[in-house]
Scaffold this active site. Structure first.
Site, short mmCIF file in Angstrom:
data_model
loop_
_atom_site.label_atom_id
_atom_site.label_comp_id
_atom_site.label_asym_id
_atom_site.label_seq_id
_atom_site.Cartn_x
_atom_site.Cartn_y
_atom_site.Cartn_z
N LYS A 1 0.83 -1.20 0.00
CA LYS A 1 0.00 0.00 0.00
C LYS A 1 0.88 1.27 0.00
O LYS A 1 2.10 1.18 0.23
CB LYS A 1 -0.95 -0.07 1.21
CG LYS A 1 -1.94 -1.24 1.12
CD LYS A 1 -2.79 -1.37 2.38
CE LYS A 1 -3.80 -2.51 2.26
NZ LYS A 1 -4.60 -2.70 3.50
N TYR B 1 -11.67 -3.19 -3.71
CA TYR B 1 -12.24 -3.40 -2.37
C TYR B 1 -13.77 -3.40 -2.40
O TYR B 1 -14.40 -3.10 -1.38
CB TYR B 1 -11.73 -2.33 -1.41
CG TYR B 1 -10.36 -2.62 -0.82
CD1 TYR B 1 -10.11 -3.79 -0.11
CD2 TYR B 1 -9.30 -1.71 -0.95
CE1 TYR B 1 -8.86 -4.07 0.44
CE2 TYR B 1 -8.04 -1.98 -0.40
CZ TYR B 1 -7.83 -3.15 0.29
OH TYR B 1 -6.60 -3.43 0.84
N ARG C 1 -1.16 -14.71 3.95
CA ARG C 1 -1.89 -13.98 5.00
C ARG C 1 -1.17 -14.12 6.35
O ARG C 1 -1.17 -13.20 7.16
CB ARG C 1 -3.32 -14.52 5.12
CG ARG C 1 -4.17 -14.33 3.89
CD ARG C 1 -4.88 -13.02 3.83
NE ARG C 1 -5.92 -12.89 4.83
CZ ARG C 1 -6.73 -11.84 4.91
NH1 ARG C 1 -6.62 -10.83 4.03
NH2 ARG C 1 -7.65 -11.77 5.84
N THR D 1 -5.26 -8.19 10.38
CA THR D 1 -5.67 -6.93 9.77
C THR D 1 -5.33 -5.73 10.65
O THR D 1 -4.78 -4.73 10.16
CB THR D 1 -7.20 -6.95 9.53
OG1 THR D 1 -7.51 -8.10 8.75
CG2 THR D 1 -7.67 -5.69 8.82
N ARG E 1 2.86 -6.86 9.28
CA ARG E 1 2.12 -5.81 10.00
C ARG E 1 2.55 -5.74 11.47
O ARG E 1 2.61 -4.67 12.05
CB ARG E 1 0.62 -6.08 9.88
CG ARG E 1 0.06 -5.77 8.49
CD ARG E 1 -1.37 -6.28 8.37
NE ARG E 1 -1.99 -5.95 7.09
CZ ARG E 1 -3.08 -6.55 6.63
NH1 ARG E 1 -3.67 -7.51 7.34
NH2 ARG E 1 -3.61 -6.19 5.47
N ASN F 1 -1.97 -0.05 7.33
CA ASN F 1 -1.40 -1.38 7.61
C ASN F 1 -0.56 -1.95 6.46
O ASN F 1 -0.35 -3.15 6.37
CB ASN F 1 -2.49 -2.34 8.09
CG ASN F 1 -3.56 -2.63 7.05
OD1 ASN F 1 -3.54 -2.03 5.97
ND2 ASN F 1 -4.47 -3.52 7.36
N HIS G 1 -1.61 -5.51 1.45
CA HIS G 1 -2.82 -6.29 1.20
C HIS G 1 -2.44 -7.68 0.74
O HIS G 1 -1.48 -7.85 -0.01
CB HIS G 1 -3.66 -5.64 0.08
CG HIS G 1 -4.63 -6.59 -0.56
ND1 HIS G 1 -5.85 -6.86 -0.01
CD2 HIS G 1 -4.54 -7.35 -1.67
CE1 HIS G 1 -6.49 -7.76 -0.77
NE2 HIS G 1 -5.70 -8.06 -1.80
N GLU H 1 -8.62 -10.85 -8.17
CA GLU H 1 -7.72 -9.71 -8.02
C GLU H 1 -6.60 -9.74 -9.07
O GLU H 1 -6.24 -8.69 -9.62
CB GLU H 1 -7.15 -9.68 -6.60
CG GLU H 1 -8.23 -9.34 -5.57
CD GLU H 1 -7.83 -9.59 -4.12
OE1 GLU H 1 -8.68 -9.37 -3.25
OE2 GLU H 1 -6.69 -10.02 -3.85
P1 GTP Z 1 -6.47 -6.41 2.99
O1 GTP Z 1 -5.39 -7.41 2.81
O2 GTP Z 1 -6.04 -4.98 2.75
O3 GTP Z 1 -7.72 -6.77 2.23
O4 GTP Z 1 -6.79 -6.44 4.56
P2 GTP Z 1 -7.55 -7.61 5.34
O5 GTP Z 1 -8.03 -8.68 4.39
O6 GTP Z 1 -6.65 -8.03 6.45
O7 GTP Z 1 -8.80 -6.83 5.95
P3 GTP Z 1 -10.16 -6.43 5.21
O8 GTP Z 1 -10.22 -6.99 3.84
O9 GTP Z 1 -11.27 -6.73 6.15
O10 GTP Z 1 -10.01 -4.84 5.15
C1 GTP Z 1 -9.34 -4.23 4.07
C2 GTP Z 1 -8.57 -3.06 4.58
O11 GTP Z 1 -9.48 -2.07 5.06
C3 GTP Z 1 -7.67 -3.34 5.79
O12 GTP Z 1 -6.44 -3.88 5.45
C4 GTP Z 1 -7.51 -1.95 6.37
O13 GTP Z 1 -6.55 -1.19 5.65
C5 GTP Z 1 -8.88 -1.37 6.13
N1 GTP Z 1 -9.72 -1.56 7.31
C6 GTP Z 1 -10.24 -2.71 7.81
N2 GTP Z 1 -10.94 -2.51 8.92
C7 GTP Z 1 -10.86 -1.18 9.15
C8 GTP Z 1 -11.40 -0.33 10.15
O14 GTP Z 1 -12.08 -0.76 11.07
N3 GTP Z 1 -11.12 1.01 10.05
C9 GTP Z 1 -10.36 1.51 9.04
N4 GTP Z 1 -10.11 2.82 8.98
N5 GTP Z 1 -9.84 0.75 8.08
C10 GTP Z 1 -10.09 -0.57 8.14
MG MG Z 2 -9.10 -8.24 2.69
#
Ligand code: GTP
Ligand code: MG
Length: 149
Positions: free
Chosen positions: A9, A49, A85, A91, A102, A112, A115, A126
């Site tokens: 990111k 997303y 992962r 996350t 992370r 974070n 992705h 994707e």
């Molecule tokens: P990705 O690998 O980026 O998809 O992350 P993930 O699979 O671990 O989490 P998820 O797909 O649920 O969320 C995608 C992204 O949204 C996260 O990596 C964060 O950057 C963001 N995100 C998730 N939860 C929150 C939240 O509660 N608040 C905020 N501001 N951002 C969030």
């Molecule tokens: Mg995700």
């Protein structure tokens, strides 16, 4: 074998973590099958997303992803999605274990740095979105030192 989509990111790029992140996947025994640096448009980030479009943080998530260039990659290897992962960590960095990307490098869920696809099917979707012209098919000369078969 299995492929996963990994994206560094904008914060990961700005903070100089590209090399470290690539290093971790490489040293584990995954093979890099595609990579590009891109500045994506809002509509593209929204598409990537789209599963999260109903979340309250969706707007700020899209802002974050378009805030600078990202590095998009495809990594291949046994269990690449699930193990990818694990290498990335939880996350919310408050819950990511030290030793994960992370866990080692960030603090906020909204910053974070990386992705990773959450399932084999999402990886396929994707990869098709980010690399519509396909990925590179090559086999490492090291393959049999990492994989028994
Ligand atoms: P990705 O690998 O980026 O998809 O992350 P993930 O699979 O671990 O989490 P998820 O797909 O649920 O969320 C995608 C992204 O949204 C996260 O990596 C964060 O950057 C963001 N995100 C998730 N939860 C929150 C939240 O509660 N608040 C905020 N501001 N951002 C969030
Ligand atoms: Mg995700």
């Amino acid at each position: 074998s299995e492929v996963t989509f990994i994206m560094i990111k904008p914060d990961g790029v700005q903070r100089g973590l590209i090399g470290d992140i690539i290093c971790r996947f490489e040293k584990k025994g995954f093979f890099l099958k595609a990579m590009k640096m891109v500045q994506v448009e809002r509509a593209f980030a929204e598409k990537h997303y789209s599963d999260l479009s109903s979340k309250p943080f969706f707007g700020s998530l899209v802002e974050y992803i378009v805030s600078g260039p990202v590095v998009a990659m495809v990594w291949q290897g046994k269990g690449a999605v699930a193990t990818g992962r694990k290498i990335i960590g939880a996350t919310n960095p408050a819950a990511s274990e030290p030793g994960t990307i992370r866990g080692d490098y960030c603090i906020e869920v909204s910053r974070n740095i990386i992705h990773g696809s959450d399932a084999v099917e999402s990886a396929q979707k994707e990869i098709a979105l980010w690399f519509p012209d396909g990925i590179v098919d090559w086999r490492s000369a090291n393959h049999s030192w990492i994989y028994e078969n």
